[in-house]
Enzyme design. Structure first.
Site, PDB file in Angstrom:
ATOM      1  N   LYS A   1      -2.247   4.544  -5.304  1.00 50.52           N
ATOM      2  CA  LYS A   1      -3.449   5.064  -5.088  1.00 50.52           C
ATOM      3  C   LYS A   1      -3.638   6.397  -4.496  1.00 50.52           C
ATOM      4  O   LYS A   1      -3.133   6.671  -3.388  1.00 50.52           O
ATOM      5  CB  LYS A   1      -4.248   4.123  -3.938  1.00 50.52           C
ATOM      6  CG  LYS A   1      -4.310   2.695  -4.681  1.00 50.52           C
ATOM      7  CD  LYS A   1      -4.980   1.856  -3.422  1.00 50.52           C
ATOM      8  CE  LYS A   1      -5.078   0.302  -3.727  1.00 50.52           C
ATOM      9  NZ  LYS A   1      -5.682  -0.418  -2.708  1.00 50.52           N
TER      10      LYS A   1
ATOM     11  N   ASP B   1       0.764  -1.312   0.009  1.00 48.04           N
ATOM     12  CA  ASP B   1       0.006   0.111  -0.087  1.00 48.04           C
ATOM     13  C   ASP B   1       0.934   1.194  -0.069  1.00 48.04           C
ATOM     14  O   ASP B   1       1.930   1.262   0.415  1.00 48.04           O
ATOM     15  CB  ASP B   1      -0.712   0.095   1.245  1.00 48.04           C
ATOM     16  CG  ASP B   1      -2.203  -0.817   1.215  1.00 48.04           C
ATOM     17  OD1 ASP B   1      -2.851  -0.973   2.241  1.00 48.04           O
ATOM     18  OD2 ASP B   1      -2.232  -1.391   0.000  1.00 48.04           O
TER      19      ASP B   1
END
Ligand SMILES: O=C(O)CCc1c2[nH]c(c1CC(=O)O)Cc1[nH]c(c(CC(=O)O)c1CCC(=O)O)Cc1[nH]c(c(CC(=O)O)c1CCC(=O)O)Cc1[nH]c(c(CCC(=O)O)c1CC(=O)O)C2
Ligand SMILES: C[S@@+](CC[C@H](N)C(=O)[O-])C[C@H]1O[C@@H](n2cnc3c(N)ncnc32)[C@H](O)[C@@H]1O
Length: 591
Positions: free
Chosen positions: A380, A358
């Site tokens: 992201k 992540d």
């Protein structure tokens, strides 16, 4: 504290980056020792800043010789071999400013030190900044030890202890530089290049359009060089991926780059390309258009799911004829500190063939990844989360079909707002049952790190972990207010105003204590205590240091010093900065 109050200013100096291009800086005297090192350092600094150093009243022929040999080739440099006169201040400067010099450095031999007072007051009257070596009482500024990136990236690092020790300031500066990644120059150059490209390609088209406000809605990413607005809360402001206005569309890359600068591992910023944004944000991107047209439509959620299905079908076809199949684990990496990583997670990190991380996984954890292990970090960022997720899943599937050991490194705990359940189902649907390792969720770690007992007898008998942002940016179902409950909101700070308004509308006590805990367990952890009703304006004032949680409930102040948290209109919040890392000797742990 023993300080000579007569000589040192009581308040802290204002640190600025002053432009000196074409300015005339007068150096009066070259010091009273054989060494001209101070004078040389100043002349180098002035020349580096594009200024014109003029030395007047050199202290000795030896000094003149040394300076000529070092700077004689610079046309901007001059030595005037005579005594200083006050008229020099108003005759040696630029025509543009009526020949008043722009800055004065005084370093006179002891015999002439009585002149210092006179020069100082004349400079004061003429509003010329003046520094008198080792005489703060005759100075309006002082030079601070500055490291200039020799590779010309533009990075400078300056440290002042405000009179507590020049040597100490130099040592602190060296320590900071020693902790920078070796490729810091390339990082700075690359980020500056991408910023300039985005401004030229995106913002200038906006400037031609009627509605574009010149006040950059994303401070810290304007045209100028001002870098003090970088913690603004706006770069993380909620943008609904599928409902962006055409203006938000055009600023999408600006937001993306701001988040990359904030989140991405520092040493990897040198490799980021604008194409990365294109691939992670729109795998079906429209053909490049000369001008940004109004009809850019964000893909709908359905379109993305269809794409993901395409990924599934093509990959599962591949799987049938693959000879070996890989293994995958979904691993919670905890809030950020290495001391909060489980042993299982450490083992997965050390034995993975490829790690899909992540963007929220902090640097300290990424640094544990062996250099031989391929690492893929989710890009992201607001407005492209879904596409980046799809990219990540297909990367994982491709690695599995190649028989690799895949570790999906999730921030905190995989199943607390980490899409862990979706990812589990995705890989299972392709015949790969992930093993899942829990991690310490930031939702609970941050309460402990902020000295908030999430439950405590007679204070709180329940804990609720709640999102502040649902699918496509929707608000969650607002939970009821329970006085004996500690509520931890995740993904909420970028829309604090909307969320708090809804809470208050739904009967939440506006005076209930609240804490904003940002970058929990990281060196730059910040805990801000306030009351629920003031959270939006506090977020606006202190800016954003993501990621952060919002903790609401009486437990917030259960262990706090009541004088510190006795807020009123004149003092609405209190900040506690920093996190003291537990010293971890990993080697001794496993002997
Ligand atoms: O408050 C802030 O400052 C930003 C909050 C924040 C959000 N996503 C984020 C963060 C952490 C961060 O970037 O600091 C970043 C975020 N959201 C999420 C993850 C985990 C992951 O994607 O693997 C992450 C971390 C991704 C990473 O680190 O690579 C997951 C997520 N996003 C979202 C949800 C809620 C949902 O989809 O039902 C969920 C949880 C899903 C689940 O229950 O497992 C939705 C969400 N979160 C958010 C937004 C606003 C757009 C955006 O900012 O991405 C949106 C809207 C959208 O993505 O469509 C806010
Ligand atoms: C998508 S959720 C992921 C939560 C993660 N799975 C967990 O269990 O911590 C992202 C949110 O977690 C919170 N968060 C993650 N790491 C954090 C940290 N180190 N300090 C404060 N908040 C954090 C923030 O609210 C952020 O918006």
């Amino acid at each position: 504290m023993v300080r000579d109050l007569l000589t040192l200013p009581s308040s802290l100096p204002l640190i600025t980056a002053g432009f000196a291009t074409d300015q005339v800086h007068l150096l009066v005297g070259t010091g009273s020792t054989d060494s001209v090192s101070v004078c040389k350092n100043r002349i180098h600094s002035i020349l580096n800043a594009g200024g014109n150093p003029i030395v007047v009243n050199p202290s000795s022929p030896g000094h003149i010789k040394q300076l000529h040999s070092e700077f004689g080739s610079f046309k901007e440099f001059q030595i005037i071999e005579r005594e200083f006169t006050l008229s020099d201040l108003t005759t040696l400067g630029r025509l543009l400013v009526c020949k008043v010099v722009d800055r004065v450095f005084v370093d006179l031999p002891t015999a002439q030190s009585s002149l210092c007072d006179e020069i100082f007051w004349q400079c004061q009257k003429l509003r010329i900044p003046i520094n008198t070596f080792h005489k703060p009482e005759f100075s309006t500024f002082n030079m601070i030890p500055t490291w200039v990136d020799p590779k010309g990236s533009g990075l400078q690092i300056a440290v002042t202890t405000n009179g507590n020790g020049y040597i100490l300031a130099n040592r602190i500066k060296r320590d900071i530089i020693s902790h920078l990644p070796p490729n810091i120059s390339e990082v700075v150059i690359n980020m500056g290049y991408l910023k300039d490209r985005i401004i030229n390609e995106d913002h200038k088209t906006l400037l031609k359009e009627k509605y574009y406000q010149t006040d950059m809605s994303l401070p810290g990413f304007g045209y100028g060089l001002d870098e003090d607005g970088w913690e603004s809360h706006k770069f993380n402001k909620l943008i609904r991926e599928f409902e962006m206005t055409s203006r938000e569309q055009r600023l999408k890359r600006t937001r993306w780059l701001s988040q990359v600068m904030e989140y991405y591992p520092m040493n990897k910023l040198s490799d980021i390309k604008l194409e990365d944004f294109e691939t992670s944000s729109s795998s079906n991107k429209k053909p490049k258009q000369e001008s940004v047209s109004d009809d850019i439509a964000s893909p709908t959620g359905e379109k993305i799911e269809e794409d993901t299905n395409q990924v599934q079908l093509s990959e599962s076809r591949k799987k049938e004829d693959s000879k070996t199949s890989g293994k995958i684990s979904l691993v919670g990496s905890g809030p950020g500190s290495v001391s909060m990583l489980t042993i299982g997670a450490m083992q997965e990190i050390k034995t993975a063939d490829i790690i899909l991380a992540d963007k929220l996984v902090p640097q300290a954890i990424l640094d544990l990844i062996p250099s031989k292990t391929e690492t893929f970090i989710a890009k992201k960022f607001p407005g492209n989360a879904e596409r980046a997720q799809q990219e990540l899943l297909s990367k994982g599937l491709e690695s599995l079909t190649n028989g690799l050991k895949v570790v999906r490194l999730k921030q905190g705990d995989p199943y607390i707002f980490g899409r862990g359940g979706e990812e589990y189902n995705f890989f299972k649907s392709h015949g790969y049952i992930p093993s899942v390792l829990p991690g310490i969720s930031s939702s609970l770690a941050c309460t402990v790190l902020a000295q908030i007992p999430a439950t405590q007898r007679d204070v709180a008998d329940q804990v609720l972990i709640c999102t502040g942002t649902g699918r496509k940016g929707a608000l969650p179902k607002i939970p009821e207010f329970v006085e004996s409950r500690t509520t931890v909101f995740l993904m909420a700070l970028h829309r604090a105003n909307v969320l708090i308004t809804e809470l208050l509308k739904n009967g939440w006590d506006s005076d209930v204590p609240a804490a904003i805990v940002e970058r929990g367990s990281c060196p730059d952890q910040r805990v801000t205590r306030t009351l629920l009703k003031w959270v939006p304006e506090v977020v606006e004032e202190i800016g954003s240091r993501p990621p952060g949680v919002l903790v609401v409930g009486k437990a917030v102040n259960a262990l706090a010093d009541h004088d510190l948290v006795n807020f009123d209109e004149s003092r609405k919040f209190v900040i506690d900065e920093g996190f003291r890392e537990f010293e971890i000797d990993i080697d001794s742990l496993f002997k």
